[in-house]
Design a protein around this motif. Structure first.
Motif, short mmCIF file in Angstrom:
data_model
loop_
_atom_site.label_atom_id
_atom_site.label_comp_id
_atom_site.label_asym_id
_atom_site.label_seq_id
_atom_site.Cartn_x
_atom_site.Cartn_y
_atom_site.Cartn_z
N LEU A 170 0.90 -1.18 0.14
CA LEU A 170 0.09 0.09 -0.11
C LEU A 170 0.93 1.30 0.20
O LEU A 170 0.60 2.15 -1.03
CB LEU A 170 -0.91 -0.03 1.23
CG LEU A 170 -2.07 -0.88 1.31
CD1 LEU A 170 -2.85 -0.86 2.56
CD2 LEU A 170 -3.12 -0.47 0.09
N ALA B 98 2.29 1.74 -3.42
CA ALA B 98 1.31 2.24 -4.20
C ALA B 98 1.17 3.70 -4.02
O ALA B 98 0.64 4.41 -5.13
CB ALA B 98 0.32 1.34 -4.35
N LEU C 244 -8.19 -0.54 -2.82
CA LEU C 244 -7.33 0.58 -2.33
C LEU C 244 -6.00 0.68 -2.87
O LEU C 244 -5.62 1.67 -3.24
CB LEU C 244 -7.28 0.56 -0.87
CG LEU C 244 -6.31 1.60 -0.14
CD1 LEU C 244 -6.99 2.82 -0.47
CD2 LEU C 244 -6.51 1.30 1.54
N LEU C 245 -5.47 -0.51 -3.06
CA LEU C 245 -4.15 -0.56 -3.66
C LEU C 245 -4.09 0.13 -4.95
O LEU C 245 -3.15 0.53 -5.36
CB LEU C 245 -3.70 -2.03 -3.47
CG LEU C 245 -2.20 -2.50 -3.90
CD1 LEU C 245 -1.25 -1.91 -2.81
CD2 LEU C 245 -2.15 -3.98 -3.84
N LEU D 110 -4.60 3.63 -5.22
CA LEU D 110 -3.38 4.31 -4.61
C LEU D 110 -2.28 4.62 -5.98
O LEU D 110 -1.49 5.44 -6.22
CB LEU D 110 -2.67 3.89 -3.58
CG LEU D 110 -3.46 4.02 -2.25
CD1 LEU D 110 -2.82 3.12 -0.94
CD2 LEU D 110 -3.27 5.53 -1.78
N LYS D 111 -2.06 3.23 -6.76
CA LYS D 111 -1.07 3.22 -7.71
C LYS D 111 -1.45 4.36 -8.93
O LYS D 111 -0.85 4.77 -9.71
CB LYS D 111 -1.26 1.80 -8.39
CG LYS D 111 -0.43 0.81 -7.55
CD LYS D 111 -0.61 -0.89 -8.17
CE LYS D 111 0.24 -1.71 -7.46
NZ LYS D 111 -0.20 -3.00 -7.67
N ARG E 123 -6.41 10.63 -4.82
CA ARG E 123 -6.20 11.35 -3.75
C ARG E 123 -7.10 10.91 -2.55
O ARG E 123 -6.78 11.07 -1.37
CB ARG E 123 -6.12 12.80 -4.03
CG ARG E 123 -5.24 13.18 -5.14
CD ARG E 123 -3.86 13.06 -4.62
NE ARG E 123 -3.30 13.71 -3.56
CZ ARG E 123 -2.19 13.75 -3.19
NH1 ARG E 123 -1.22 13.09 -3.62
NH2 ARG E 123 -1.82 14.46 -2.10
N SER F 152 -2.81 -8.34 -0.17
CA SER F 152 -2.61 -7.56 -1.56
C SER F 152 -2.88 -8.94 -2.54
O SER F 152 -2.66 -10.03 -2.06
CB SER F 152 -0.99 -7.15 -1.66
OG SER F 152 -0.18 -7.98 -1.36
#
Lengths: 410, 201
Positions: free
Chosen positions: A293, A296, B90-91, B94-95, B99, B138
């Motif tokens: 996380l 990322a 979520l992962l 974020l990648k 925001r 993950s």
């Protein structure tokens, strides 16, 4: 190796005991035809008697090997005894070997002291009976030994099978008890937490209703009164007072409904946390995901784990501390790099989360019983960004502390 | 004034969001759309400060739309509305430089507050989502396995997947088999379900 799986062996064990119990009488039938001093007539008597008593004997073995009570066992044993003993004079000099099966059935069917007495009597009687039927004297001891060993082997098999079955049922009982205990614990848990919260919600709802009802009545009444007052040209003072009262109640109602909504959301969050508490991943998996996380989110993250590994489970407080740290780092802007180092310690591990200018340490204790953990307590150790100061050491309930790198080195 | 684009396929929710944000003095809804594949074109035309995207949009999912926005219009910050049932998203979010990640059942002020903070350049992530993502873990799948499983989720045959991804049928079967064992599924359908629930697809 699949054959030797315990549940399959347990299922087949009674059948195996029955099969072995059937072998000895069949051997006995063969001897009744072929042993010196026997002929076709004794052989046929032996076949007939064996065909009569063997189903009863196998029935005794089948029930005993499954650790089950024999229905009408005494009667079937009595019938078997009559058949075996009655066939003794006519079924040849090797027939007393059939006492083996009778001795086994006696042990399996009769109550304690009678079983042993009958067993000993039958084993000891086999040799004299054979001698009386014309067996050479030097063969008699071997017959006694054969009866003893045969009955012992069958009894051992039956005992082993019954023990396996009892073991399996004991395991099932334990599993059922554990499930029941867990259900009771979850029930208590939910009653003491969510139950209370839901009762509070219900009470607030009731109160909101009680506030709403007079408000609506009052509004209707006010409309009528205002109209009457206007028509009668009376003093409007009373109507204004009434309106002020209604405004106050309306504000109270809005506040109550707002609190109700807040309580509902808090209860929902509690419910989610509690459910999460019953399903906890391993520390290693959580660290891997945290690193993924953070990476990322653009934070260059490195994970250093000791060669000896990390504890598989993690107590709720350090878990909450780790999650709070990850959340804070994800929210924070400007963090470029992060190193998570796990250091093995006696009885646990220490996590060091080092970012650009700060270092946090979290003492990880393995969860003694993850299902007994109170996940709601995990919230209490969360740190907001405003709580963290690079130059300040702030140990929390979770054993979490944050220090600047210089303090950490010293 | 914060210029906001809203992408939500459910008309009633979209209208409610527009109505909610219109009550704020410092916000202006410059566009409201219902399809994911319209996000980029609309954003290029209206140049919003913040794009509020639903994660499940027809045409193109919210995260893919966010990825396009991040590449073509980096000044526009994205906030994704999601549910707690797919924490693996979520992962991926974020990648693709999302925001903000807010659960749909959060209170209304959380959305307005989140939009303001994102407009200021902060990152807004619900702690519950982080906890859920850490629990789910993950994705155990490699990018290629994910790609093959995603293709299988559309219902096409192995031969078609192989043609689409320029692979042999045996390789596609291998990827599917690996994916099934990695996610601990009983079969292909189960693997698709587990991966979708976790947000790995």
């Amino acid at each position: 190796m699949g054959f030797w799986r315990s549940d399959r062996v347990v299922r087949l064990a009674p059948a195996g005991a029955v099969a072995c119990s059937g072998l000895l009488p069949l051997l006995q039938v063969a001897l009744a035809f072929s042993y010196p001093g026997n002929d076709t007539r004794t052989g046929l008597w032996s076949v007939a008697a064996t065909a009569a008593y063997l189903p009863l004997h196998l029935r005794h073995v089948w029930y005993a090997a499954r650790a089950a009570r024999q229905p009408a066992g005494h009667w079937t044993f009595a019938a078997m005894a009559v058949i075996v003993l009655a066939a003794t004079p006519v079924a040849g000099n090797m027939w007393p070997r059939a006492y083996t099966s009778l001795a086994v059935s006696a042990v399996l069917v009769l109550p304690g002291p009678w079983a042993f007495a009958a067993y000993l009597a039958l084993v000891l009687a086999a040799a004299p009976a054979s001698l009386l039927l014309g067996l050479p004297w030097n063969a008699a001891p071997w017959l006694t030994l054969s009866t003893l060993c045969g009955s012992g082997a069958v009894l051992m098999l039956v005992w082993l099978s019954a023990a396996l079955v009892r073991l399996r049922s004991a395991r099932e009982v334990l599993a059922q008890r554990a499930v029941a205990q867990e259900r009771r614990r979850i029930d208590d848990d939910l009653r003491h937490t969510l139950g209370t919260a839901l009762e509070s919600l219900a009470a607030r709802g009731t109160r909101a209703t009680s506030l709403l009802t007079p408000l609506l009545d009052g509004q209707a009444e006010l409309g009528e009164r205002t109209e009457l007052d206007r028509r009668a040209a009376l003093d409007a003072r009373a109507a204004l007072d009434r309106r002020a009262e209604l405004d106050r109640r309306r504000a109270e109602l809005v506040a109550e409904l707002s609190r109700l909504a807040d309580d509902s959301r808090r209860t929902l969050a509690d419910a989610r946390q509690r459910v999460r508490g019953y399903r906890q991943p391993s520390l290693r998996a959580e660290l891997d995901t945290a690193a993924a996380l953070l990476s990322a989110a653009g934070i260059e993250t490195r994970l250093h784990l000791p060669r000896t590994g990390v504890p598989d489970t993690i107590a709720p407080q350090p878990r909450a501390a780790l999650r709070a740290t990850v959340t804070r780092l994800l929210r924070a802007d400007g963090v470029r790099a992060c190193t998570i180092t796990a250091v093995a310690q006696p009885g646990g591990a220490r996590l060091e989360v080092r970012t650009d200018d700060t270092m946090e340490t979290i003492d990880v204790r393995p969860a003694t019983d993850p299902t007994k953990a109170d996940p709601t307590k995990a919230r209490t150790s969360e740190t907001s960004p405003t709580d963290t100061h690079p130059s300040q050491t702030s140990p929390t309930e979770a054993g979490q502390s944050q220090t600047s790198p210089s303090e950490a080195r010293s | 004034m914060i210029r906001v684009l809203i992408a939500e396929d459910m008309h009633m929710i979209r209208s409610a969001l527009v109505a909610l944000l219109s009550l704020e003095d410092d916000m202006e809804v410059v566009a409201e759309i219902e399809r994911g594949d319209e996000v980029l074109a609309t954003a290029l035309r209206t140049e919003p400060d913040v794009a509020v995207l639903d994660i499940d949009l027809p045409g193109l999912d919210g995260l893919s739309a966010a990825e396009q926005l991040s590449a073509r219009l980096p000044a526009c910050r994205t906030l994704v509305l999601t549910g707690l049932s797919q924490p693996g998203n979520l992962l991926r979010a974020l990648k693709v430089h999302v925001r903000g990640f807010i659960v749909k059942d959060a209170p209304a002020h959380a959305l307005t507050d989140g939009i303001r903070r994102i407009a200021r350049g902060e990152r807004v992530i619900d702690p519950e989502l982080v906890a859920a993502a850490l629990e789910t873990g993950s994705s155990p799948l490699t990018p290629r396995e994910t790609e093959v499983l995603r293709a299988a989720a559309t219902g096409i045959r192995v031969a078609q997947i192989a043609t689409d991804l320029s692979l042999s049928q045996a390789t596609v079967r291998n990827y599917l088999s690996n994916a099934i064992s990695k996610v601990g599924a009983r079969n292909r359908i189960d693997a698709i379900r587990i991966s979708r629930d976790a947000g790995w697809l």
